[in-house]
Design an enzyme around this catalytic site. Structure first.
Site, PDB file in Angstrom:
ATOM      1  N   ASP A   1       0.775  -1.129  -0.073  1.00 18.17           N
ATOM      2  CA  ASP A   1      -0.106   0.309   0.485  1.00 18.17           C
ATOM      3  C   ASP A   1       1.093   1.083  -0.389  1.00 18.17           C
ATOM      4  O   ASP A   1       2.172   1.003  -0.004  1.00 18.17           O
ATOM      5  CB  ASP A   1      -0.873  -0.521   1.261  1.00 18.17           C
ATOM      6  CG  ASP A   1      -1.502   1.021   1.912  1.00 18.17           C
ATOM      7  OD1 ASP A   1      -2.738   1.684   0.474  1.00 18.17           O
ATOM      8  OD2 ASP A   1      -0.845   1.923   2.612  1.00 18.17           O
ATOM      9  N   LEU A   2       0.811   2.435  -0.739  1.00 16.84           N
ATOM     10  CA  LEU A   2       1.550   3.604  -0.772  1.00 16.84           C
ATOM     11  C   LEU A   2       0.997   4.539   0.569  1.00 16.84           C
ATOM     12  O   LEU A   2       1.795   4.376   1.865  1.00 16.84           O
ATOM     13  CB  LEU A   2       1.665   4.060  -1.840  1.00 16.84           C
ATOM     14  CG  LEU A   2       1.706   3.584  -3.179  1.00 16.84           C
ATOM     15  CD1 LEU A   2       1.367   4.196  -4.150  1.00 16.84           C
ATOM     16  CD2 LEU A   2       3.379   3.523  -2.708  1.00 16.84           C
ATOM     17  N   ASP A   3      -0.361   5.085   0.601  1.00 17.08           N
ATOM     18  CA  ASP A   3      -0.604   6.272   1.671  1.00 17.08           C
ATOM     19  C   ASP A   3      -0.539   5.766   2.884  1.00 17.08           C
ATOM     20  O   ASP A   3      -1.427   4.538   3.480  1.00 17.08           O
ATOM     21  CB  ASP A   3      -1.992   6.314   1.295  1.00 17.08           C
ATOM     22  CG  ASP A   3      -2.350   7.030   0.016  1.00 17.08           C
ATOM     23  OD1 ASP A   3      -1.184   7.611  -0.748  1.00 17.08           O
ATOM     24  OD2 ASP A   3      -3.038   7.952  -0.494  1.00 17.08           O
TER      25      ASP A   3
ATOM     26  N   ASP B   1      -1.462  -0.477   5.986  1.00 15.84           N
ATOM     27  CA  ASP B   1      -1.766   0.339   7.434  1.00 15.84           C
ATOM     28  C   ASP B   1      -3.267  -0.300   7.610  1.00 15.84           C
ATOM     29  O   ASP B   1      -3.690  -0.237   8.688  1.00 15.84           O
ATOM     30  CB  ASP B   1      -1.075   1.991   7.728  1.00 15.84           C
ATOM     31  CG  ASP B   1      -2.393   2.284   5.918  1.00 15.84           C
ATOM     32  OD1 ASP B   1      -1.509   2.385   5.122  1.00 15.84           O
ATOM     33  OD2 ASP B   1      -3.395   3.035   6.934  1.00 15.84           O
TER      34      ASP B   1
HETATM   35 MG   LIG Z   1      -3.299   3.471   3.496  1.00 12.68          MG
END
Ligand SMILES: [Mg+2]
Length: 238
Positions: free
Chosen positions: A16-18, A188
């Site tokens: 995942d990035l964000d 996250d």
């Molecule tokens: Mg995220």
């Protein structure tokens, strides 16, 4: 590091990035402020706009197209175009206004400083297994120096429905030509990342950013295979 399910050998990692590879909250807050400022200065008619004004136009689009949330960039563009139309702009000028807003948005949205330690970790990982990014967001890793680590980047709206839908997870496995159970997804979010990855047959690593307690999370539906609180822990797994 906590283990909840037995891990199988890992042949690739999807990220995942964000809020997994950088703190996205501060970036989005700053971006929203700058976009609002830009809109207020664009035309005196907009000088009293607030975030609520912009939300109202977003909601108009959401009502018309309930699935638009899978493509948040298009959603933002359509909301902007509708806003200009509402204030008397021709279709052509409304499109131009929406484009202008998106240029401004894109600039601020990608003002991301990646910690040196994250670069170091990704550099080490990329020497071991292929890495991929899977995002529901619209950050552009090529702008802030992360694209070099990824074989490819999958984005919701372009490459399928947003996570936790399986579209992008399945596409990643197919493009990598690696069976999903040999891929570890790191993210996250317990729903979009953990639930999405496990429902897609992958292994899931929950990046617990703020020392949350897994069992207290009311929207926890599926346990991850492993929980980490620092990205560097991945070096022990891969
Ligand atoms: Mg995220």
């Amino acid at each position: 590091m906590h283990f909840y399910r037995p891990l199988s050998p890992i042949k690739a990692v999807t990220f995942d990035l964000d809020d997994t590879l950088y703190d996205n909250h501060s970036i989005i807050n700053k971006t929203e402020k700058e976009v609002l400022r830009f809109i207020r200065e664009y035309d005196p008619q907009f000088s009293n706009f607030t975030t609520e004004t912009l939300s109202m136009f977003r909601n108009i689009i959401k009502k018309k197209q309930p699935c638009i949330y899978h493509n948040i960039t298009l959603w933002r563009w359509l909301s902007s175009k509708t806003m200009f139309g509402h204030y008397g702009y021709s279709s052509k000028n409304a499109k131009k206004g929406a484009d202008d807003i998106m240029v401004h948005f894109t600039y601020w949205r990608n003002q991301i400083n990646i910690p040196l330690s994250t670069h170091e970790i990704l550099k080490k990982l990329v020497g071991k297994v292929p890495l991929v990014a899977i995002t529901n967001g619209n950050a552009q890793p090529e702008v802030f120096g992360l694209a070099r680590y990824f074989q490819f980047v999958l984005k919701a709206g372009i490459d399928g429905r947003s996570k936790p839908y399986c579209d992008m997870y399945q596409l990643a496995a197919k493009k990598l030509d690696i069976e999903p159970q040999a891929i570890l997804h790191v993210g996250d979010n317990l729903v979009t990342d953990v639930k999405g990855a496990i429902n897609s047959g992958m292994q899931a690593c929950w990046f617990n950013l703020n020392n949350k307690t897994l069992i207290q999370k009311t929207n926890t539906y599926l346990l991850p295979h492993v929980e980490i609180s620092q990205l560097s822990s991945l070096l022990l797994l891969i």
